[in-house]
Design a protein around this motif. Structure first.
Motif, mmCIF file in Angstrom:
data_model
loop_
_atom_site.group_PDB
_atom_site.id
_atom_site.type_symbol
_atom_site.label_atom_id
_atom_site.label_comp_id
_atom_site.label_asym_id
_atom_site.label_seq_id
_atom_site.Cartn_x
_atom_site.Cartn_y
_atom_site.Cartn_z
ATOM 1 N N HIS A 20 -1.268 -10.337 -8.378
ATOM 2 C CA HIS A 20 -1.165 -10.752 -7.167
ATOM 3 C C HIS A 20 0.425 -10.684 -6.910
ATOM 4 C CE1 HIS A 20 -4.589 -13.558 -8.361
ATOM 5 N NE2 HIS A 20 -4.802 -13.233 -7.035
ATOM 6 N N GLN A 21 0.789 -9.309 -6.188
ATOM 7 C CA GLN A 21 2.019 -8.633 -5.851
ATOM 8 C C GLN A 21 2.042 -8.360 -4.579
ATOM 9 O OE1 GLN A 21 0.991 -6.277 -9.760
ATOM 10 N NE2 GLN A 21 3.070 -5.752 -9.219
ATOM 11 N N SER A 22 3.343 -8.314 -4.248
ATOM 12 C CA SER A 22 3.453 -8.343 -2.643
ATOM 13 C C SER A 22 3.134 -7.030 -2.058
ATOM 14 C CB SER A 22 5.145 -8.553 -2.382
ATOM 15 O OG SER A 22 5.669 -7.290 -3.152
ATOM 16 N N GLY A 23 3.250 -5.952 -2.821
ATOM 17 C CA GLY A 23 2.816 -4.644 -2.178
ATOM 18 C C GLY A 23 1.354 -4.454 -2.355
ATOM 19 N N LEU A 24 0.607 -5.081 -3.465
ATOM 20 C CA LEU A 24 -0.911 -4.961 -3.456
ATOM 21 C C LEU A 24 -1.507 -5.891 -2.582
ATOM 22 C CD1 LEU A 24 -1.450 -4.949 -7.254
ATOM 23 C CD2 LEU A 24 -1.569 -3.100 -5.743
ATOM 24 N N LEU A 25 -0.878 -6.914 -1.899
ATOM 25 C CA LEU A 25 -1.277 -7.678 -1.133
ATOM 26 C C LEU A 25 -1.909 -6.983 0.342
ATOM 27 C CD1 LEU A 25 0.640 -10.921 -0.901
ATOM 28 C CD2 LEU A 25 -1.669 -10.773 -1.248
ATOM 29 N N SER A 26 -1.035 -5.800 0.391
ATOM 30 C CA SER A 26 -1.491 -5.014 1.752
ATOM 31 C C SER A 26 -2.891 -4.318 1.722
ATOM 32 C CB SER A 26 -0.414 -4.083 2.018
ATOM 33 O OG SER A 26 -0.205 -3.013 1.055
ATOM 34 N N PRO A 64 5.451 0.852 -6.293
ATOM 35 C CA PRO A 64 5.016 0.226 -4.867
ATOM 36 C C PRO A 64 4.283 -1.179 -5.049
ATOM 37 C CG PRO A 64 3.660 2.092 -5.819
ATOM 38 C CD PRO A 64 4.802 2.075 -6.614
ATOM 39 N N ASN A 65 3.712 -1.472 -6.148
ATOM 40 C CA ASN A 65 3.016 -2.659 -6.265
ATOM 41 C C ASN A 65 4.024 -3.774 -5.907
ATOM 42 O OD1 ASN A 65 1.022 -1.069 -7.213
ATOM 43 N ND2 ASN A 65 0.902 -1.874 -9.217
ATOM 44 N N GLY A 66 5.141 -3.885 -6.293
ATOM 45 C CA GLY A 66 6.198 -4.961 -6.004
ATOM 46 C C GLY A 66 6.018 -6.115 -6.923
ATOM 47 N N PRO A 67 6.846 -7.134 -6.516
ATOM 48 C CA PRO A 67 7.067 -8.439 -7.448
ATOM 49 C C PRO A 67 5.700 -9.370 -7.013
ATOM 50 C CG PRO A 67 8.382 -8.495 -5.349
ATOM 51 C CD PRO A 67 8.002 -7.432 -5.367
ATOM 52 N N MET A 68 5.559 -10.183 -8.141
ATOM 53 C CA MET A 68 4.529 -11.229 -7.932
ATOM 54 C C MET A 68 4.722 -11.946 -6.696
ATOM 55 S SD MET A 68 2.868 -13.843 -10.553
ATOM 56 C CE MET A 68 1.447 -12.785 -10.980
ATOM 57 N N VAL A 69 3.770 -12.661 -6.098
ATOM 58 C CA VAL A 69 4.001 -13.344 -4.968
ATOM 59 C C VAL A 69 4.700 -14.634 -5.317
ATOM 60 C CG1 VAL A 69 2.743 -15.206 -3.394
ATOM 61 C CG2 VAL A 69 1.629 -13.009 -3.866
#
Length: 208
Positions: A20-26, A64-69
């Motif tokens: 559940h990562q900031s980049g993947l949320l998109s 690009p996946n970014g950090p966890m929410v």
């Protein structure tokens, strides 16, 4: 063929929040952003309420996946946390699997982004090793409904049970008499339509 109803048990279950990562949320397009975030935090509240072991993991945070929410990570500051260096399937990370097995729980409640990869791959791997897996459908997201439905079918055919967060919480609760106020608050906080029921109940219950 006989059917056995294997229900969630608060003494047998652990919760895995996968990518559940900031980049993947998109990439989540089968739920609206607000709806998805609300569902995710509802599952987190349920995990805390029932004192379930929680394990957090991310994939390739520096990319690009970014950090966890952050809300999710902050809710479980003491939970095992694995920032995988590159493994796409969380089950390919030895430390993550060791942590799962160390819980001693055989029921795994799994949610993540994206449904067809980050959820499906560890689900299939865990099933292969004899775990019972409960995939939380509305806390897992992907590109569109067609991709999601194919992933659900793949996991279900392998033996996973598909539940939403409301069903998972209700199955863990088992009986309203266990704690009306505590469980009811979670429902009211995350389901506005259910908040009406809780308010109605509070207004008519006998005062001590």
């Amino acid at each position: 063929m006989s059917f056995k109803y294997n229900r969630l048990d608060k003494d047998k279950a652990a919760v895995l929040f996968v990518d559940h990562q900031s980049g993947l949320l998109s990439l989540v397009r089968d739920y609206s952003p607000d709806e998805f975030k609300n569902n995710l935090l509802a599952l987190a509240d349920i995990a805390k309420y029932f004192k379930l072991p929680v394990i957090l993991t991310t994939s390739f945070e520096q990319g690009p996946n970014g950090p966890m929410v952050p809300e999710l990570k902050n809710m479980f500051p003491d939970a095992p946390y694995f920032a995988r260096p590159g493994q796409i399937n969380a089950w390919d990370n030895e430390d993550f699997v060791k942590a799962v097995k160390a819980t001693g729980r055989k029921q795994l409640i799994i949610a993540g982004i994206v449904t067809d990869v980050c959820v499906a791959f560890p689900t299939l791997s865990a099933l292969e090793e004899g775990f019972e897996v409960f995939v939380v459908t509305d806390c897992s997201g992907t590109f569109n409904a067609a991709v999601r439905d194919a992933a659900w079918l793949r996991m279900q055919n392998a033996g996973a049970q598909l539940v939403n967060w409301f069903a998972a919480g209700s199955e863990l609760q088992r009986d309203w008499r266990n704690d009306v106020e505590g469980f009811g608050k979670i429902l009211g906080d995350h389901l506005p339509i259910y908040a009406n029921l809780i308010q109605s109940h509070s207004s008519v219950k006998p005062q001590k």
